[in-house]
Design a protein around this motif. Structure first.
Motif, PDB file in Angstrom:
ATOM      1  N   PRO A 136       0.851  -1.335  -0.144  1.00  0.00           N
ATOM      2  CA  PRO A 136      -0.265  -0.125  -0.127  1.00  0.00           C
ATOM      3  C   PRO A 136       0.877   1.119  -0.049  1.00  0.00           C
ATOM      4  N   LEU A 137       2.191   1.365   0.159  1.00  0.00           N
ATOM      5  CA  LEU A 137       3.095   2.218   0.383  1.00  0.00           C
ATOM      6  C   LEU A 137       3.396   2.741  -0.966  1.00  0.00           C
ATOM      7  N   ASP A 138       3.116   1.982  -2.024  1.00  0.00           N
ATOM      8  CA  ASP A 138       3.411   2.090  -3.416  1.00  0.00           C
ATOM      9  C   ASP A 138       2.598   2.028  -4.400  1.00  0.00           C
ATOM     10  N   ASP A 139       1.124   1.592  -4.044  1.00  0.00           N
ATOM     11  CA  ASP A 139       0.299   0.945  -5.013  1.00  0.00           C
ATOM     12  C   ASP A 139      -0.700   2.320  -5.181  1.00  0.00           C
ATOM     13  N   GLY A 140      -0.591   3.307  -4.617  1.00  0.00           N
ATOM     14  CA  GLY A 140      -1.540   4.447  -4.835  1.00  0.00           C
ATOM     15  C   GLY A 140      -2.712   4.525  -3.873  1.00  0.00           C
ATOM     16  N   SER A 141      -2.861   3.465  -3.191  1.00  0.00           N
ATOM     17  CA  SER A 141      -3.993   3.197  -2.198  1.00  0.00           C
ATOM     18  C   SER A 141      -4.126   4.391  -1.164  1.00  0.00           C
ATOM     19  N   LEU A 142      -3.046   5.014  -0.999  1.00  0.00           N
ATOM     20  CA  LEU A 142      -2.924   5.877   0.070  1.00  0.00           C
ATOM     21  C   LEU A 142      -2.674   7.327  -0.189  1.00  0.00           C
ATOM     22  N   ASP A 143      -3.243   7.486  -1.692  1.00  0.00           N
ATOM     23  CA  ASP A 143      -3.037   8.691  -2.288  1.00  0.00           C
ATOM     24  C   ASP A 143      -3.783   9.904  -1.680  1.00  0.00           C
ATOM     25  N   ASN A 144      -4.958   9.345  -0.873  1.00  0.00           N
ATOM     26  CA  ASN A 144      -5.939  10.363  -0.331  1.00  0.00           C
ATOM     27  C   ASN A 144      -5.381  11.016   0.974  1.00  0.00           C
ATOM     28  N   TYR A 145      -4.236  10.346   1.530  1.00  0.00           N
ATOM     29  CA  TYR A 145      -3.683  10.883   2.743  1.00  0.00           C
ATOM     30  C   TYR A 145      -2.213  11.382   2.601  1.00  0.00           C
ATOM     31  N   THR A 146      -1.719  12.172   3.479  1.00  0.00           N
ATOM     32  CA  THR A 146      -0.547  12.548   3.434  1.00  0.00           C
ATOM     33  C   THR A 146       0.548  11.403   4.328  1.00  0.00           C
ATOM     34  N   LEU A 147       1.354  10.896   3.226  1.00  0.00           N
ATOM     35  CA  LEU A 147       2.109   9.648   3.950  1.00  0.00           C
ATOM     36  C   LEU A 147       3.643  10.079   3.966  1.00  0.00           C
ATOM     37  N   PHE A 148       4.253   9.610   5.135  1.00  0.00           N
ATOM     38  CA  PHE A 148       5.545   9.658   5.331  1.00  0.00           C
ATOM     39  C   PHE A 148       6.199   8.369   5.713  1.00  0.00           C
ATOM     40  N   LYS A 149       7.010   7.753   4.998  1.00  0.00           N
ATOM     41  CA  LYS A 149       7.785   6.510   5.274  1.00  0.00           C
ATOM     42  C   LYS A 149       8.885   6.709   6.023  1.00  0.00           C
ATOM     43  N   VAL A 150       8.896   6.111   7.211  1.00  0.00           N
ATOM     44  CA  VAL A 150      10.156   6.318   8.044  1.00  0.00           C
ATOM     45  C   VAL A 150      10.879   4.944   8.314  1.00  0.00           C
ATOM     46  N   PRO A 151      12.133   4.705   8.138  1.00  0.00           N
ATOM     47  CA  PRO A 151      12.784   3.624   8.317  1.00  0.00           C
ATOM     48  C   PRO A 151      13.053   3.391   9.984  1.00  0.00           C
ATOM     49  N   MET A 152      11.943   3.303  10.670  1.00  0.00           N
ATOM     50  CA  MET A 152      12.280   3.387  12.352  1.00  0.00           C
ATOM     51  C   MET A 152      12.980   2.131  12.826  1.00  0.00           C
ATOM     52  N   THR A 153      12.635   1.031  12.531  1.00  0.00           N
ATOM     53  CA  THR A 153      13.526   0.042  12.788  1.00  0.00           C
ATOM     54  C   THR A 153      14.874   0.020  12.300  1.00  0.00           C
ATOM     55  N   THR A 154      15.244   0.439  11.280  1.00  0.00           N
ATOM     56  CA  THR A 154      16.778   0.476  10.970  1.00  0.00           C
ATOM     57  C   THR A 154      17.526   1.494  11.685  1.00  0.00           C
ATOM     58  N   ILE A 155      16.965   2.828  11.934  1.00  0.00           N
ATOM     59  CA  ILE A 155      17.514   3.764  12.564  1.00  0.00           C
ATOM     60  C   ILE A 155      17.769   3.354  14.116  1.00  0.00           C
ATOM     61  N   THR A 156      16.822   2.741  14.524  1.00  0.00           N
ATOM     62  CA  THR A 156      16.724   2.339  15.852  1.00  0.00           C
ATOM     63  C   THR A 156      17.985   1.546  16.063  1.00  0.00           C
ATOM     64  N   LYS A 157      18.077   0.184  15.430  1.00  0.00           N
ATOM     65  CA  LYS A 157      19.157  -0.483  15.441  1.00  0.00           C
ATOM     66  C   LYS A 157      20.397   0.170  15.080  1.00  0.00           C
ATOM     67  N   GLU A 158      20.703   1.099  14.378  1.00  0.00           N
ATOM     68  CA  GLU A 158      21.647   1.886  14.094  1.00  0.00           C
ATOM     69  C   GLU A 158      22.073   2.661  15.283  1.00  0.00           C
ATOM     70  N   VAL A 159      21.294   3.280  15.906  1.00  0.00           N
ATOM     71  CA  VAL A 159      21.659   4.257  17.048  1.00  0.00           C
ATOM     72  C   VAL A 159      21.948   3.333  18.289  1.00  0.00           C
ATOM     73  N   CYS A 160      21.264   2.168  18.416  1.00  0.00           N
ATOM     74  CA  CYS A 160      21.822   1.192  19.532  1.00  0.00           C
ATOM     75  C   CYS A 160      22.972   0.339  19.388  1.00  0.00           C
ATOM     76  N   LYS A 161      23.388   0.220  18.216  1.00  0.00           N
ATOM     77  CA  LYS A 161      24.433  -0.683  18.019  1.00  0.00           C
ATOM     78  C   LYS A 161      25.803  -0.538  19.024  1.00  0.00           C
ATOM     79  N   ASP A 162      26.312   0.776  19.022  1.00  0.00           N
ATOM     80  CA  ASP A 162      27.449   1.210  19.980  1.00  0.00           C
ATOM     81  C   ASP A 162      27.072   0.917  21.445  1.00  0.00           C
TER      82      ASP A 162
END
Length: 630
Positions: A136-162
């Motif tokens: 749904p993030l790419d197929d246009g089904s959310l065109d009627n909304y303001t969509l923000f795609k955020v890589p939450m898991t990736t960034i969280t792992k990155e800031v916690c690894k050290d």
């Protein structure tokens, strides 16, 4: 630049727009910490000075399969710069931590609203579990909304690894990343959350460090990612001066019970068996031993109420807490309390039924059970709370009636009130009612031969209450039990005339309480309304907002709300007969409406909702306009 990258530039300057209200809905897997995230956002907003109302929703399953619709947990909060009474009709913002959360919760979001998703969770396996044929993030089904795609898991792992946190453990902190991002976007104060993390996990430093790093990373992402053109701010509400706390219904109710015990100078005993959504009262009261509170987690519902009734016999304020299924099991002992004429508080935090029904969803369908759900003619006073903070005062009122009139009292709340929260102006303790109890101390009757004796059912002429004799008091030996008794002496009596007399006397005792309850809450166009909206329980917030909307449109509408359901207020009959039309919204199929129709012979019309979720103001606004236009 890529959508999912974080820039290494200096923080850019973004403008701030003011909002008068904001409704946010956090949603994710039941292991994603959405209740905690919503609670922390709420607490920060409360400390900022906003008025607010919340609606936590979570699955009944202890752990539904991860990534499935059944496992979605959600938390909705409305914050505002003015007085509000509901958690909002529809969210402006949906935070979805996985595809299942998006699929299940998107229906609640207002058209054109903001969707913030954890982009990392939208992989084929999770999409399939959620029932998506395409992303749904790419197929246009959310065109009627303001969509923000955020890589939450990736960034969280990155800031916690050290920090030395394992990737799987670091992932659990992604809810704090989401909280940090929302805190930045809506200008929520950060320090209260950081302080809470430090205090909550002070014995688990690695977890505290991971959550802190994730929270700060979320705020930094908002500043540097160049996804957001503005931040938003909801100014503090203008509230009555005083000390406030953010409180949910179960906590407020627990504090009310403690206050009632202190005001009565009678020890409090809770006999309870854990059941959703009432268990938190047991948890809260078990921590109040400093106020002389005694709690017993019994082996079952019957043992719990029997222990509470035994405590009342022993001179305590006996309390038992449960939900509808537990009330069914407690029925015989409640009937015994009616016969014994002892104070007993039976607290029913209602949920969807029948049977196990909807353990984590709200409903107010136990009114008829409270009125009639016992053997024989066994009338019991009923008090209903109507907002999370008002649960405090409802508990005191129920205790007042039980202690003064020596009767079991049923106090009705529900899952919406129990788990929902709002700011509460702490009351001045000196304003709380004096509930002091006088126990029997000696004989109260003289026999014909001059012998002084104790009659356990000799009644106070004002309250019709019998004396409360604590076991062990010299000279006050008496018989109690469930077999029919003779008034005054308490002796067993099977005579037909005596039974008829006692049945009518018990009914009259409860009816007599109507002389000692306040007038019905009535507001709006009291003098000339074309429609009265009559409510009880947790419908108060939605009705209040809906009536305000209708009146802003020039409609003539009044609102009456009933907290004493048995006996009914003495002025209620005159009130419901005063208006051409009466609408009764309830989270059941019209139980109170049937009582109103039968008691006062008015053509009251029911508005029923039994979907496991509370009314919205918009729903009731439509019903009000429909009734007026009919």
């Amino acid at each position: 630049m890529k959508e999912d990258s974080v820039t290494d530039t200096v923080p850019r300057s973004v403008g701030t727009r003011e909002l008068n209200r904001l409704v946010v809905r956090f949603a994710g897997d039941s292991g994603d910490g959405m209740q905690l995230t919503g609670d922390r956002f709420t607490s920060a907003s409360a400390l900022f000075g906003n008025d607010l109302a919340t609606l936590p929703e979570f699955p009944a399953e202890i752990r539904a399969p991860q990534g499935t619709l059944a496992g979605v947990s959600a938390f909705q909060v409305q914050v505002s710069d003015h007085d509000i009474t509901t958690p909002g009709d529809a969210p402006n913002v949906l935070v979805a931590m996985n595809p299942a959360a998006l699929r299940k919760e998107l229906v609640h979001l207002e058209m054109g609203g903001t969707v913030i998703v954890n982009q990392d969770a939208f992989v084929e396996r999770n999409l399939t579990k959620a029932g998506y044929d395409s992303d749904p993030l790419d197929d246009g089904s959310l065109d009627n909304y303001t969509l923000f795609k955020v890589p939450m898991t990736t960034i969280t792992k990155e800031v916690c690894k050290d920090l030395g946190v394992k990737p799987r453990d670091a992932e659990r902190s992604k809810n704090f990343f989401a909280l940090g991002l929302l805190s930045w976007l809506y200008n929520r104060p950060a320090q209260p959350t950081l302080d809470w993390i430090s205090a909550k996990f002070k014995r688990q430093q690695l977890i505290a460090d991971a959550n802190t790093a994730a929270f700060k990373a979320g705020m930094a992402f908002g500043e540097t990612a160049e996804l957001f053109d503005f931040t938003y701010e909801v100014k503090p509400a203008v509230l009555e001066p005083g000390t406030y706390t953010n409180v949910n219904g179960n906590t407020a109710l627990s504090w009310g019970l403690v206050a009632a015990s202190q005001q009565a100078k009678v020890p409090l005993f809770l006999g309870s068996y854990p059941i959703t959504p009432a268990s938190d009262i047991l948890h809260e009261l078990s921590q109040r031993k400093n106020f002389g509170v005694r709690t017993l987690q019994a082996e079952d519902e019957i043992a719990a109420v029997c222990a509470a009734l035994g405590a009342s016999f022993g001179g305590h304020l006996g309390i038992t807490t449960t939900s509808g299924p537990g009330i069914a099991l407690k029925g015989e002992t409640i009937g015994l309390a009616v016969s014994l004429e002892l104070p007993l508080l039976v607290i029913n935090i209602q949920r969807g039924g029948p049977s196990t029904g909807l353990p984590t969803k709200t409903e107010s369908a136990d009114l008829m059970q409270a009125m009639y759900g016992r053997h024989g003619e066994s009338p019991v006073p009923i008090v209903a709370a109507y907002s999370p903070s008002q649960c405090f005062f409802a508990a005191i009122e129920a205790a007042r009636i039980a202690l003064k009139y020596r009767t079991p009292v049923i106090l009705l709340s529900d899952g919406y009130l129990a788990n929902g929260s709002e700011p509460w102006l702490l009351p001045d303790v000196s304003t709380l009612p004096d509930l002091t109890v006088e126990f029997a101390t000696g004989p109260n009757h003289t026999e014909e031969d001059g012998t002084e004796v104790f009659w356990p059912y000799l009644r106070d002429p004002e309250t019709m209450a019998r004396p409360w004799a604590v076991p062990g008091t010299p000279g006050l030996t008496h018989r109690i039990g469930g077999i029919e008794k003779e008034d005054g002496t308490g002796n067993i009596n099977y005579e037909p005339d005596n039974h008829g007399y006692m049945v009518k006397l018990r009914e009259e005792r409860v009816a007599h309480i109507a002389n000692d309850i306040p007038p019905t809450m009535l507001d709006g166009d009291v003098e000339d309304a074309d429609l009265l909206v009559l409510g009880w329980g947790s419908t108060w917030g939605a009705i209040t907002s809906a009536v305000m909307r209708a009146r802003d449109e020039g409609r003539k509408v009044a609102h009456a709300h009933v907290t004493h359901l048995n006996p009914l207020p003495k002025d209620l009959g005159d009130i419901v007969r005063r208006y051409p039309k009466v609408l009764v919204p309830e989270m059941n199929l019209g139980q109170f409406c049937r009582i109103i129709r039968s008691e006062f012979l008015v053509d009251a019309q029911s508005v029923a909702k039994v979907e496991g979720v509370p009314f919205t103001a918009a729903e009731l606004h439509r019903h009000i306009n429909g009734a007026l236009d009919d």
